[in-house]
Design a protein around this motif. Sequence first.
Motif, short mmCIF file in Angstrom:
data_model
loop_
_atom_site.label_atom_id
_atom_site.label_comp_id
_atom_site.label_asym_id
_atom_site.label_seq_id
_atom_site.Cartn_x
_atom_site.Cartn_y
_atom_site.Cartn_z
N ALA A 194 -22.41 46.22 -21.45
CA ALA A 194 -22.44 47.53 -21.68
C ALA A 194 -23.29 48.42 -20.97
N ASP A 195 -24.41 47.83 -21.08
CA ASP A 195 -25.68 48.71 -20.43
C ASP A 195 -25.72 48.62 -18.81
N ALA A 196 -25.07 47.83 -18.16
CA ALA A 196 -25.10 47.50 -16.76
C ALA A 196 -24.56 48.70 -15.86
N PRO A 197 -25.30 49.46 -14.92
CA PRO A 197 -24.61 50.24 -14.23
C PRO A 197 -23.29 49.91 -13.43
N ASP A 198 -22.62 50.98 -13.23
CA ASP A 198 -21.52 50.82 -12.26
C ASP A 198 -21.77 50.16 -10.92
N PRO A 199 -21.47 49.01 -10.43
CA PRO A 199 -21.59 48.59 -9.23
C PRO A 199 -21.36 49.50 -8.06
N TRP A 200 -22.03 49.58 -7.08
CA TRP A 200 -21.66 50.69 -5.95
C TRP A 200 -20.58 50.02 -4.81
N CYS A 201 -20.32 48.75 -5.20
CA CYS A 201 -19.10 48.14 -4.14
C CYS A 201 -18.25 47.21 -4.90
N LYS A 202 -17.39 46.67 -4.38
CA LYS A 202 -16.36 46.01 -5.26
C LYS A 202 -16.68 44.46 -5.53
N LEU A 203 -16.14 43.98 -6.38
CA LEU A 203 -16.44 42.75 -6.95
C LEU A 203 -15.67 41.80 -6.02
N GLU A 244 -26.41 48.74 9.61
CA GLU A 244 -26.82 50.11 9.14
C GLU A 244 -27.43 50.21 7.50
N GLY A 245 -27.44 49.07 7.14
CA GLY A 245 -27.84 48.71 5.67
C GLY A 245 -27.36 47.85 4.88
N ASN A 246 -27.49 47.62 3.56
CA ASN A 246 -27.11 46.61 2.65
C ASN A 246 -25.55 46.75 2.44
N LEU A 247 -24.64 45.59 2.92
CA LEU A 247 -23.60 45.71 2.71
C LEU A 247 -22.73 44.86 1.15
N GLY A 248 -23.91 44.76 0.42
CA GLY A 248 -23.40 44.04 -0.90
C GLY A 248 -24.56 44.00 -1.69
N THR A 249 -24.13 43.25 -2.78
CA THR A 249 -25.11 42.99 -3.83
C THR A 249 -24.88 41.90 -4.65
N ALA A 250 -25.64 41.46 -5.75
CA ALA A 250 -25.34 40.35 -6.52
C ALA A 250 -25.88 40.73 -7.93
N LEU A 251 -25.48 39.92 -8.80
CA LEU A 251 -25.93 40.34 -10.34
C LEU A 251 -25.66 38.86 -11.21
N HIS A 252 -26.88 38.40 -11.89
CA HIS A 252 -26.94 37.38 -12.68
C HIS A 252 -26.84 37.79 -13.99
N ILE A 253 -25.78 37.28 -14.74
CA ILE A 253 -25.58 37.71 -16.22
C ILE A 253 -25.77 36.36 -16.97
N PRO A 254 -27.03 36.44 -17.71
CA PRO A 254 -27.40 35.23 -18.43
C PRO A 254 -26.26 34.65 -19.56
N ALA A 255 -26.37 33.39 -19.71
CA ALA A 255 -25.27 32.97 -20.70
C ALA A 255 -25.45 33.64 -22.08
N GLY A 256 -24.35 34.03 -22.69
CA GLY A 256 -24.57 34.51 -23.95
C GLY A 256 -24.51 35.93 -24.19
N THR A 257 -24.88 36.60 -23.09
CA THR A 257 -24.89 37.88 -22.80
C THR A 257 -23.57 38.65 -23.23
N PRO A 258 -23.23 39.75 -24.11
CA PRO A 258 -21.95 40.18 -24.52
C PRO A 258 -21.62 41.11 -23.12
N VAL A 259 -20.46 40.91 -22.78
CA VAL A 259 -19.83 41.74 -21.75
C VAL A 259 -18.51 42.24 -22.05
N GLU A 260 -18.03 43.37 -21.21
CA GLU A 260 -16.70 43.99 -21.74
C GLU A 260 -16.38 44.07 -20.31
N GLU A 261 -15.06 44.60 -19.99
CA GLU A 261 -14.36 44.61 -18.70
C GLU A 261 -14.80 46.12 -18.47
#
Length: 285
Positions: free
Chosen positions: A61-70, A107-124
């Motif tokens: 819930a506290d993760a910022p919106d990603p700036w590019c697509k999943l 001209e810059g970074n074309l993507g990013t990555a995020l690791h969500i540790p096991a057990g972390t609550p997530v929502e769509e």
Amino acid sequence: MPPETPDVLREFRERALTLPEGIPPDDIARWTDLARPCAFLGTKGDGPVVGRLGGPLMLPADAPDPWCKLAATVDLAALPAGATDLDLPVDGHLLLFADPDPDRIGEGNLGTALHIPAGTPVEERPADLDPEWRNYPYEKDLPEGLLRLSTDVSLPYFTSVHASGAPSGCEPHPEHPYASELIDVWTEMPGEGVGLGLQLGGYAEDEYGDEDPSVAAGREAARAVARGELPPPDTDVRPEDWVCLAQWIHGLDGLEMALYSWSISRQDLAAGRFDRVYATMTWNP
């Protein structure tokens, strides 16, 4: 290495020995010494499901919106030990985001990555965060589907190595005078194909084949740090320390020949600094 690796490398050596150039066995052996284990996560095959291409986008819930697509989500706990040459976390989910915009190549970074540790609550989270995405042809319909695991081995696709004193930043492999011929043998090896998906670890491939594209990404990342566009590393990191995190087999309409990959330094990977992942793309339409 995966159990099938010796057979793959044995066939590669046998094919290389038949070349008319008469490559000495020692030169072939030095090339196969560069082999790295990798995992293919593809939409074909009958291997175990270890992730998926596309959504849903599940974030804390506290993760910022990603700036590019999943682009993909990988269940790291489903990867067997030793499947890749990467020091990946043993659990949780790795999310890979992509901005495959050919107008931004170099001209810059074309993507990013995020690791969500096991057990972390997530929502769509809504996947289309920016209405302009719907009007951009290359990012409108990213591929989707379950990803199934197969393991393999990877050899270099490039003919040069990084050399800080060389004018171009790289020079021919000093110990691999037959690099071009051996790359040709490797790319002509038979394979069943994995469909769309990802290669985790191993070596990335680009359109030019001059040097390791992950090393090139490391140089671009250092410039991005200097511009304030990427967080600095915790320790000294050289371009040669950067490796392929994943290469995307995307199949995007209009970008069929584009080769896209996410890179990271081994130091950042060990420290869990996925915020320093740098994504690049080459395209020769």
